[in-house]
Write a protein that holds these residues in place. Structure first.
Motif, short mmCIF file in Angstrom:
data_model
loop_
_atom_site.label_atom_id
_atom_site.label_comp_id
_atom_site.label_asym_id
_atom_site.label_seq_id
_atom_site.Cartn_x
_atom_site.Cartn_y
_atom_site.Cartn_z
N GLY A 34 -31.40 -42.58 130.32
CA GLY A 34 -31.63 -43.00 128.94
C GLY A 34 -30.59 -42.41 128.00
N GLU A 35 -30.11 -41.23 128.35
CA GLU A 35 -29.16 -40.54 127.48
C GLU A 35 -27.71 -40.68 127.98
OE1 GLU A 35 -30.53 -36.68 126.19
OE2 GLU A 35 -32.57 -37.43 125.92
N GLY A 36 -27.48 -41.61 128.91
CA GLY A 36 -26.10 -41.95 129.22
C GLY A 36 -25.60 -41.71 130.64
N ALA A 37 -26.44 -41.15 131.54
CA ALA A 37 -25.97 -40.96 132.92
C ALA A 37 -25.83 -42.33 133.60
CB ALA A 37 -26.95 -40.09 133.69
N VAL A 38 -24.84 -42.48 134.46
CA VAL A 38 -24.68 -43.76 135.16
C VAL A 38 -24.75 -43.55 136.67
CG1 VAL A 38 -23.34 -44.89 133.34
CG2 VAL A 38 -22.15 -43.59 135.12
N LEU A 39 -25.07 -44.65 137.38
CA LEU A 39 -25.18 -44.58 138.83
C LEU A 39 -23.89 -45.10 139.47
CD1 LEU A 39 -28.84 -45.85 139.16
CD2 LEU A 39 -28.00 -43.70 140.13
N LEU A 40 -23.38 -44.37 140.44
CA LEU A 40 -22.18 -44.78 141.16
C LEU A 40 -22.50 -44.85 142.65
CD1 LEU A 40 -19.52 -42.38 139.52
CD2 LEU A 40 -20.16 -44.68 138.78
N ASP A 41 -21.86 -45.77 143.36
CA ASP A 41 -22.05 -45.77 144.81
C ASP A 41 -21.03 -44.84 145.46
OD1 ASP A 41 -19.67 -47.13 145.03
OD2 ASP A 41 -20.58 -49.07 145.50
N GLU A 62 -25.20 -51.57 151.67
CA GLU A 62 -23.87 -52.19 151.61
C GLU A 62 -22.77 -51.18 151.95
OE1 GLU A 62 -23.12 -54.63 148.05
OE2 GLU A 62 -21.01 -54.05 148.31
N THR A 63 -22.97 -49.93 151.49
CA THR A 63 -21.91 -48.94 151.71
C THR A 63 -22.22 -48.06 152.93
OG1 THR A 63 -23.05 -47.50 150.14
CG2 THR A 63 -21.23 -48.80 149.27
N ASN A 64 -23.33 -48.37 153.59
CA ASN A 64 -23.72 -47.64 154.80
C ASN A 64 -23.80 -46.13 154.56
OD1 ASN A 64 -24.51 -47.45 157.41
ND2 ASN A 64 -22.42 -47.38 158.26
N THR A 65 -24.51 -45.76 153.47
CA THR A 65 -24.66 -44.32 153.16
C THR A 65 -26.13 -44.00 152.94
OG1 THR A 65 -24.17 -44.93 150.89
CG2 THR A 65 -22.42 -43.81 152.09
N THR A 66 -26.45 -42.71 152.88
CA THR A 66 -27.84 -42.28 152.73
C THR A 66 -28.24 -42.09 151.28
OG1 THR A 66 -27.06 -40.01 152.93
CG2 THR A 66 -27.96 -41.03 154.94
N HIS A 67 -27.28 -42.23 150.35
CA HIS A 67 -27.60 -41.96 148.95
C HIS A 67 -26.53 -42.57 148.04
CE1 HIS A 67 -25.01 -38.73 150.48
NE2 HIS A 67 -24.47 -38.74 149.27
N VAL A 68 -26.82 -42.54 146.74
CA VAL A 68 -25.80 -42.90 145.75
C VAL A 68 -25.63 -41.67 144.85
CG1 VAL A 68 -26.30 -45.37 145.81
CG2 VAL A 68 -27.51 -43.90 144.17
N TYR A 69 -24.93 -41.83 143.73
CA TYR A 69 -24.69 -40.66 142.88
C TYR A 69 -25.06 -40.94 141.43
CZ TYR A 69 -21.92 -38.91 146.76
OH TYR A 69 -21.52 -38.47 147.98
N LEU A 70 -25.49 -39.88 140.76
CA LEU A 70 -25.69 -39.93 139.32
C LEU A 70 -24.51 -39.19 138.70
CD1 LEU A 70 -28.01 -41.12 137.70
CD2 LEU A 70 -29.12 -38.90 137.74
N ASP A 71 -23.88 -39.84 137.74
CA ASP A 71 -22.69 -39.26 137.11
C ASP A 71 -23.04 -38.77 135.71
OD1 ASP A 71 -20.22 -38.51 136.27
OD2 ASP A 71 -19.29 -40.51 136.43
N VAL A 72 -23.00 -37.45 135.52
CA VAL A 72 -23.27 -36.88 134.18
C VAL A 72 -22.06 -36.06 133.73
CG1 VAL A 72 -25.77 -36.81 134.48
CG2 VAL A 72 -24.44 -34.83 135.17
N ARG A 73 -20.92 -36.32 134.35
CA ARG A 73 -19.75 -35.46 134.08
C ARG A 73 -19.29 -35.53 132.63
NH1 ARG A 73 -16.10 -37.55 138.98
NH2 ARG A 73 -16.92 -39.47 138.08
N HIS A 74 -19.66 -36.64 131.95
CA HIS A 74 -19.23 -36.79 130.55
C HIS A 74 -20.16 -36.07 129.57
CE1 HIS A 74 -21.87 -39.99 131.90
NE2 HIS A 74 -22.23 -40.22 130.66
#
Ligand SMILES: Cc1cc2nc3c(=O)[nH]c(=O)nc-3n(C[C@H](O)[C@H](O)[C@H](O)COP(=O)(O)OP(=O)(O)OC[C@H]3O[C@@H](n4cnc5c(N)ncnc54)[C@H](O)[C@@H]3O)c2cc1C
Length: 536
Positions: A268-275, A307-319
């Protein structure tokens, strides 16, 4: 199908240690605590909980509690967002009732000592997925549940007519010949092993919370094993919508660590999901991207993992500003630091987990169940608020509202002294089993894995049938045992509840809200715009 047992243990009420009360509250989360405070206005109350007061879903709640607290927001908007998320199965009368009580009950919590975060002397609010306004109040950043629970516990402790019994494992609800609930049988850890304590009660309020532990991956604490559902089922209560299990899209995924929730307030406050290839993918799945409803985000993450054959995705809060982040989300900040994740440099690995039981014991608008003298509130109840999906932060609100109404019911139906005379003689004997001994913990682990695989985020006919067959087979040799510790009773309860969920999921041949059937991927209003009810 194994023979049905009304109780899990042998009972002889003549020779069992006994307590008496006007109102028994089972569970010490937001719903049970709020119910006890209300009932204590005119009743003697006993609250029991199976571990300490601090071990509950409530205590772990992070994001906040939803309510109309801003001038720019309206009740109509909160009602409309809740109805939309419920996908046609929310009861508008109930939604209206809950939403309109929010501001007053939250102000009351503030007066009772919950330190909601504030801006310019007013309760601060934030945005969450599915809400069209900023309306989520939070305390101590992301420790809202603790902030609320501590205030309620203080209030409960001030009341001389409330007795708290921690480490009391309720095994079964007791009913008389007229199918009225008359109390419970349980195990008090202070006493020797076995179900050796009866609490007779004129009114019983079931507030045992959720059942996330039915799944291998869950955000819920270990107490959330669905005991309340199983005991109410044995007692004959009516359930609805047990197929609707909400999965939280973003829980920390680090091998060996517990699946700690990463609140969606972050998104809600701006984190995005990345594969795993660093691509932001949510926009391809929903116009609201990361703020889409939870079920959509959960399925999108699973699809992207595939699709990416992985066990997880990532949350990006670096900004995010690191200093601000550490104050606004202290729990998550500490958690990440504990795993050497520097939020200003590193991505946070996440995947979905079982989070919230949308269905439950069917109640009316005040919290009455189908059994006389038994009320239900909080996550165990299916009041009609959430429909096929729960709008984030509406569950703490629901617990608060129905905690209050069920406490009021207990006051209305208090029959002082009657409970001392009216309690029935209960004798129940289970034939001894000579079947093999078994390792309940092993059954429980296998069951949780089965539920994750076959009755998880995406469902389809064949795995659902297989799950039911396996559970019925396990039940054949688990249910005839008489256990004398919570671990065994929990295993029996989990088998019962898992079967009910799998059956309900099989029956709903459509996709609606949190229930997704890949073999019936669309909503089917013609056949399924209705609740799926189950009873013994
Ligand atoms: C990590 C996490 C984060 C969350 N964040 C939010 C949020 O931000 N906003 C929101 O609205 N909701 C949130 N939720 C959901 C919300 O916390 C729960 O739905 C709500 O707190 C449930 O309250 P409750 O009183 O019904 O049950 P709980 O708080 O779970 O309490 C259940 C009680 O029942 C007792 N109990 C269970 N079985 C037995 C038994 N056999 N005998 C005796 N006692 C028993 C337990 O000991 C416990 O005291 C979150 C949940 C989790 C897990």
């Amino acid at each position: 199908m194994p023979e049905f047992k009304r109780y899990l243990v042998n009972i002889d009420s003549n020779s069992t240690h006994q307590l008496f009360t006007d109102c028994l509250v089972i569970g010490a989360g937001i719903a049970g605590l709020r119910a006890a405070i209300e009932a204590a206005e005119c009743c003697n109350v006993i609250i029991v909980c199976k571990d300490t007061l601090e071990n509950s879903n409530t205590w772990k709640a992070q994001g906040g509690i939803a309510s109309v607290l801003n001038k720019t927001d309206t009740f109509e908007s909160h009602i409309s967002d809740t109805m939309k998320t419920g996908c046609g199965l929310s009861d508008e009368g109930v939604v209206d009732f809950v939403v309109r009580q929010g501001p007053e009950l939250i102000e009351q919590l503030l007066r009772w000592g919950t330190e909601f975060d504030q801006i310019d002397g007013r309760i601060a609010t934030t945005l969450e997925g599915g809400h069209s306004h900023q309306r989520v109040a939070h305390a101590h950043g992301d420790e809202t549940g603790r902030g609320i629970a501590e205030a309620l516990i203080r209030k409960v402790c001030e009341k001389p007519n409330i007795k708290i019994i921690e480490h009391f494992y309720t095994v079964d609800l007791l009913t008389n010949d007229d199918n009225e609930c008359v109390g419970v049988i349980g195990h008090d850890k202070q006493r020797p092993s076995g179900a050796d304590q009866i609490v007779w009660a004129a009114n019983t309020i079931l507030a045992t919370g959720g059942a996330g532990q039915l799944y291998r991956e869950t955000t819920n604490p270990e107490v959330a094993t669905g005991d309340g559902i199983a005991m109410a089922y044995r007692a004959g209560a009516i359930f609805q919508d047990l197929e609707f299990v909400q999965f939280h899209p973003t829980t920390l995924y680090i091998a060996g660590a517990s699946r700690a929730l990463i609140t969606e307030t972050l998104r809600g406050e701006g984190a995005v999901l990345l594969d795993s290839e660093g691509r932001r993918f949510m926009k391809a799945y929903h116009e609201s991207a990361e703020l889409a409803p939870r079920d959509i985000v959960s399925r999108a993450i699973l699809a992207q993992m595939l699709e990416t054959n992985t066990t997880h995705v990532y949350l990006d809060v670096r900004h995010f500003d690191k200093e601000h982040f550490s104050k606004r989300f202290p729990q998550i900040f500490e958690l990440c630091e504990g795993f050497d994740i520097d939020i200003s440099r590193d991505l946070i690995p996440v995947r979905p987990s079982a989070h919230y039981m949308v269905g439950g014991v069917k109640t009316d608008i005040s919290g009455r169940t189908s059994l006389r003298n038994l009320y239900a509130c909080g996550e165990i109840a299916s009041t009609g608020l959430h429909g096929a999906n729960r709008l984030g932060s509406n569950s703490l609100l629901e617990g608060l509202v129905f905690g209050k109404t069920t406490g009021q019911l207990a006051c209305q139906h208090k029959e002082t002294g009657v409970v001392h005379i009216k309690h029935p003689l209960i004798k129940y004997q289970i034939p001894p089993s000579n079947r093999t001994r078994l390792d309940a913990a092993d059954v429980t682990n296998s069951l949780r894995a089965l539920m994750w695989r076959n009755v998880g985020i995406t469902r389809t006919t064949q795995p659902l049938s297989e799950a039911q067959e396996i559970i019925v087979f396990w039940q054949r040799y688990v249910m005839d045992k008489i256990f004398d510790t919570p671990q065994g009773w929990e295993c029996q309860n989990m088998l019962t509840v898992c079967l009910l969920i799998a059956r309900s999921a099989q029956m709903r041949q459509e996709s609606r809200g949190v229930h997704f059937r890949s073999d019936f991927p669309n909503i089917d209003d013609e056949h399924f715009k209705k609740h799926i009810e189950i009873t013994r």
